[in-house]
Design a protein around this motif. Structure first.
Motif, PDB file in Angstrom:
ATOM      1  N   GLU A 218      15.194   7.062   4.641  1.00  0.00           N
ATOM      2  CA  GLU A 218      14.106   6.421   5.381  1.00  0.00           C
ATOM      3  C   GLU A 218      13.444   5.324   4.559  1.00  0.00           C
ATOM      4  N   ARG A 219      13.281   5.544   3.275  1.00  0.00           N
ATOM      5  CA  ARG A 219      12.670   4.519   2.427  1.00  0.00           C
ATOM      6  C   ARG A 219      13.566   3.291   2.307  1.00  0.00           C
ATOM      7  N   GLY A 220      14.873   3.512   2.203  1.00  0.00           N
ATOM      8  CA  GLY A 220      15.792   2.377   2.196  1.00  0.00           C
ATOM      9  C   GLY A 220      15.728   1.603   3.498  1.00  0.00           C
ATOM     10  N   LEU A 221      15.629   2.321   4.617  1.00  0.00           N
ATOM     11  CA  LEU A 221      15.523   1.700   5.931  1.00  0.00           C
ATOM     12  C   LEU A 221      14.256   0.864   6.047  1.00  0.00           C
ATOM     13  N   VAL A 222      13.137   1.417   5.608  1.00  0.00           N
ATOM     14  CA  VAL A 222      11.861   0.703   5.709  1.00  0.00           C
ATOM     15  C   VAL A 222      11.864  -0.553   4.845  1.00  0.00           C
TER      16      VAL A 222
ATOM     17  N   MET B 250       0.829  -1.206   0.000  1.00  0.00           N
ATOM     18  CA  MET B 250       0.000   0.000   0.000  1.00  0.00           C
ATOM     19  C   MET B 250       0.863   1.256   0.000  1.00  0.00           C
ATOM     20  N   VAL B 251       1.892   1.277   0.834  1.00  0.00           N
ATOM     21  CA  VAL B 251       2.776   2.443   0.889  1.00  0.00           C
ATOM     22  C   VAL B 251       3.599   2.545  -0.392  1.00  0.00           C
ATOM     23  N   LEU B 252       3.993   1.403  -0.953  1.00  0.00           N
ATOM     24  CA  LEU B 252       4.765   1.405  -2.198  1.00  0.00           C
ATOM     25  C   LEU B 252       3.942   1.994  -3.342  1.00  0.00           C
ATOM     26  N   VAL B 253       2.688   1.566  -3.444  1.00  0.00           N
ATOM     27  CA  VAL B 253       1.809   2.115  -4.488  1.00  0.00           C
ATOM     28  C   VAL B 253       1.643   3.615  -4.304  1.00  0.00           C
ATOM     29  N   LEU B 254       1.510   4.029  -3.051  1.00  0.00           N
ATOM     30  CA  LEU B 254       1.394   5.459  -2.751  1.00  0.00           C
ATOM     31  C   LEU B 254       2.640   6.202  -3.212  1.00  0.00           C
TER      32      LEU B 254
ATOM     33  N   VAL C 239      -4.514   5.889   3.431  1.00  0.00           N
ATOM     34  CA  VAL C 239      -3.708   4.834   2.809  1.00  0.00           C
ATOM     35  C   VAL C 239      -2.449   4.588   3.633  1.00  0.00           C
ATOM     36  N   PHE C 240      -1.790   5.672   4.003  1.00  0.00           N
ATOM     37  CA  PHE C 240      -0.590   5.563   4.823  1.00  0.00           C
ATOM     38  C   PHE C 240      -0.896   4.901   6.164  1.00  0.00           C
ATOM     39  N   SER C 241      -1.965   5.347   6.826  1.00  0.00           N
ATOM     40  CA  SER C 241      -2.320   4.813   8.140  1.00  0.00           C
ATOM     41  C   SER C 241      -2.663   3.326   8.051  1.00  0.00           C
ATOM     42  N   ALA C 242      -3.424   2.954   7.018  1.00  0.00           N
ATOM     43  CA  ALA C 242      -3.802   1.549   6.853  1.00  0.00           C
ATOM     44  C   ALA C 242      -2.572   0.683   6.615  1.00  0.00           C
ATOM     45  N   GLY C 243      -1.634   1.186   5.822  1.00  0.00           N
ATOM     46  CA  GLY C 243      -0.423   0.423   5.548  1.00  0.00           C
ATOM     47  C   GLY C 243       0.413   0.206   6.801  1.00  0.00           C
ATOM     48  N   VAL C 244       0.551   1.242   7.622  1.00  0.00           N
ATOM     49  CA  VAL C 244       1.341   1.113   8.845  1.00  0.00           C
ATOM     50  C   VAL C 244       0.643   0.210   9.856  1.00  0.00           C
ATOM     51  N   VAL C 245      -0.686   0.313   9.953  1.00  0.00           N
ATOM     52  CA  VAL C 245      -1.435  -0.561  10.867  1.00  0.00           C
ATOM     53  C   VAL C 245      -1.274  -2.025  10.455  1.00  0.00           C
ATOM     54  N   LEU C 246      -1.348  -2.308   9.153  1.00  0.00           N
ATOM     55  CA  LEU C 246      -1.141  -3.680   8.673  1.00  0.00           C
ATOM     56  C   LEU C 246       0.262  -4.164   9.014  1.00  0.00           C
ATOM     57  N   LEU C 247       1.237  -3.285   8.914  1.00  0.00           N
ATOM     58  CA  LEU C 247       2.617  -3.633   9.271  1.00  0.00           C
ATOM     59  C   LEU C 247       2.726  -3.975  10.753  1.00  0.00           C
ATOM     60  N   ALA C 248       2.030  -3.205  11.589  1.00  0.00           N
ATOM     61  CA  ALA C 248       2.047  -3.468  13.027  1.00  0.00           C
ATOM     62  C   ALA C 248       1.351  -4.783  13.363  1.00  0.00           C
ATOM     63  N   VAL C 249       0.190  -5.022  12.748  1.00  0.00           N
ATOM     64  CA  VAL C 249      -0.550  -6.273  12.993  1.00  0.00           C
ATOM     65  C   VAL C 249       0.268  -7.471  12.539  1.00  0.00           C
ATOM     66  N   GLY C 250       0.895  -7.364  11.370  1.00  0.00           N
ATOM     67  CA  GLY C 250       1.735  -8.455  10.878  1.00  0.00           C
ATOM     68  C   GLY C 250       2.920  -8.722  11.780  1.00  0.00           C
ATOM     69  N   SER C 251       3.479  -7.672  12.357  1.00  0.00           N
ATOM     70  CA  SER C 251       4.616  -7.829  13.266  1.00  0.00           C
ATOM     71  C   SER C 251       4.211  -8.583  14.527  1.00  0.00           C
ATOM     72  N   VAL C 252       3.011  -8.293  15.037  1.00  0.00           N
ATOM     73  CA  VAL C 252       2.503  -9.024  16.204  1.00  0.00           C
ATOM     74  C   VAL C 252       2.338 -10.506  15.876  1.00  0.00           C
TER      75      VAL C 252
ATOM     76  N   GLN D  44      10.999  13.840   0.865  1.00  0.00           N
ATOM     77  CA  GLN D  44      10.406  14.042   2.179  1.00  0.00           C
ATOM     78  C   GLN D  44      10.185  12.696   2.870  1.00  0.00           C
ATOM     79  N   THR D  45       9.967  12.732   4.173  1.00  0.00           N
ATOM     80  CA  THR D  45       9.769  11.491   4.926  1.00  0.00           C
ATOM     81  C   THR D  45       8.459  10.818   4.540  1.00  0.00           C
ATOM     82  N   ILE D  46       8.390   9.509   4.778  1.00  0.00           N
ATOM     83  CA  ILE D  46       7.181   8.759   4.434  1.00  0.00           C
ATOM     84  C   ILE D  46       5.981   9.259   5.230  1.00  0.00           C
ATOM     85  N   SER D  47       6.203   9.643   6.472  1.00  0.00           N
ATOM     86  CA  SER D  47       5.098  10.082   7.320  1.00  0.00           C
ATOM     87  C   SER D  47       4.479  11.389   6.852  1.00  0.00           C
TER      88      SER D  47
END
Length: 265
Positions: A217-221, A47-51, A78-91, A65-68
């Motif tokens: 930041e994008r390379g880090l992510v 989702m973030v990549l498409v964005l 879109v950004f919020s949904a992508g980060v939430v999915l990343l957090a849920v997947g990490s759990v 600029q930063t991703i945030s």
């Protein structure tokens, strides 16, 4: 040292057998959580990549600029949904490595993964401060920045702490070193950011102008997302081998060559 390691592997193999049996009964297999985790993380990253792709097509300079920064515009959902999915997947990945006994809930790896998830939630819950309206950092901006720092620092620690105990294991050397290398790569992307902070503190140049933060930041992510996916695939590989050897053993209590588990006592 080798004899100590052999005794530890034997003891942990027995524990692994018990863990596998319990997951069969409760139908909570490590590979199941790992699959859900990797799939969810992949969807969030996509989702973030498409964005990024859509935005770069219109204005390539926006990627500086930063991703945030996406959290301030109309594409915030879109950004919020992508980060939430990343957090849920990490759990889900965390649950997988604990079930597989590659880490315990009190281990450094698990605690770092928890901090990574909390940091992601903070980034979404408190959007980035709009510096064009107020150059003075407020409470929200501080929380967002601290959340991002905690997340970015914690994940490389979690990945390396999980991988390091198996670097010399002949059966899991490939997966441990691959995953650990990705964690190290993530940490390396932090170096330019630290450099920028030092420049900002010691010179008149603002830290965000010392390096192109958006690119770094994008390379880090990307490195951190791939590291998480590698960790999930490693869990699947462990359980796949365990099931195969369980079938060969025909009910015997031997998992020779299976991934050893952490002994935190």
């Amino acid at each position: 040292m080798d004899r100590v390691y052999a005794r530890a592997a034997t003891k942990t193999s027995e524990r692994q057998l018990g863990a596998m049996n319990s997951t069969h009964e409760g139908e909570q297999t490590p590979s199941g959580f790992a699959f859900v985790g990797t799939a969810t993380i992949g969807m969030g990253a996509l989702m973030v990549l498409v964005l990024d792709v859509v935005t770069a097509w219109r204005d390539p300079d926006y990627l500086r600029q930063t991703i945030s920064e996406y959290g301030l515009g109309s594409q915030q959902w879109v950004f919020s949904a992508g980060v939430v999915l990343l957090a849920v997947g990490s759990v889900s990945i965390l649950r997988a490595i604990i079930l597989q006994r590659m880490a315990t809930l009190s281990s450094v790896a698990a605690r770092a993964l928890v901090l990574w998830t909390i940091g992601l939630i903070a980034v979404v819950a408190v959007p980035k401060q709009d510096w064009s309206n107020d150059p003075t950092i407020g409470v929200g901006g501080a929380v967002h920045r601290i959340g991002a720092i905690v997340a970015f620092l914690s994940l490389p620690i979690a990945i390396f702490a999980t991988s390091w105990p198996w670097f010399r294991d002949p059966q899991w050397r490939f997966w441990s070193r691959l995953t650990g290398s990705l964690g190290l790569l993530s940490a390396m992307f932090l170096v330019p950011i630290f450099y920028a902070l030092v420049v900002g503190l010691t010179t008149t140049t603002p830290w965000y102008r010392a390096v192109t933060v958006g690119y770094v930041e994008r390379g880090l992510v990307v490195a951190e997302v791939v590291a998480l996916i590698s960790l999930g695939l490693w869990v699947c590989a462990v359980e796949r081998r365990a099931r195969h050897q369980d079938g060969l053993a025909s009910g015997t209590a031997s998992f020779k060559g299976d991934c050893p588990t952490l002994d935190t006592r």
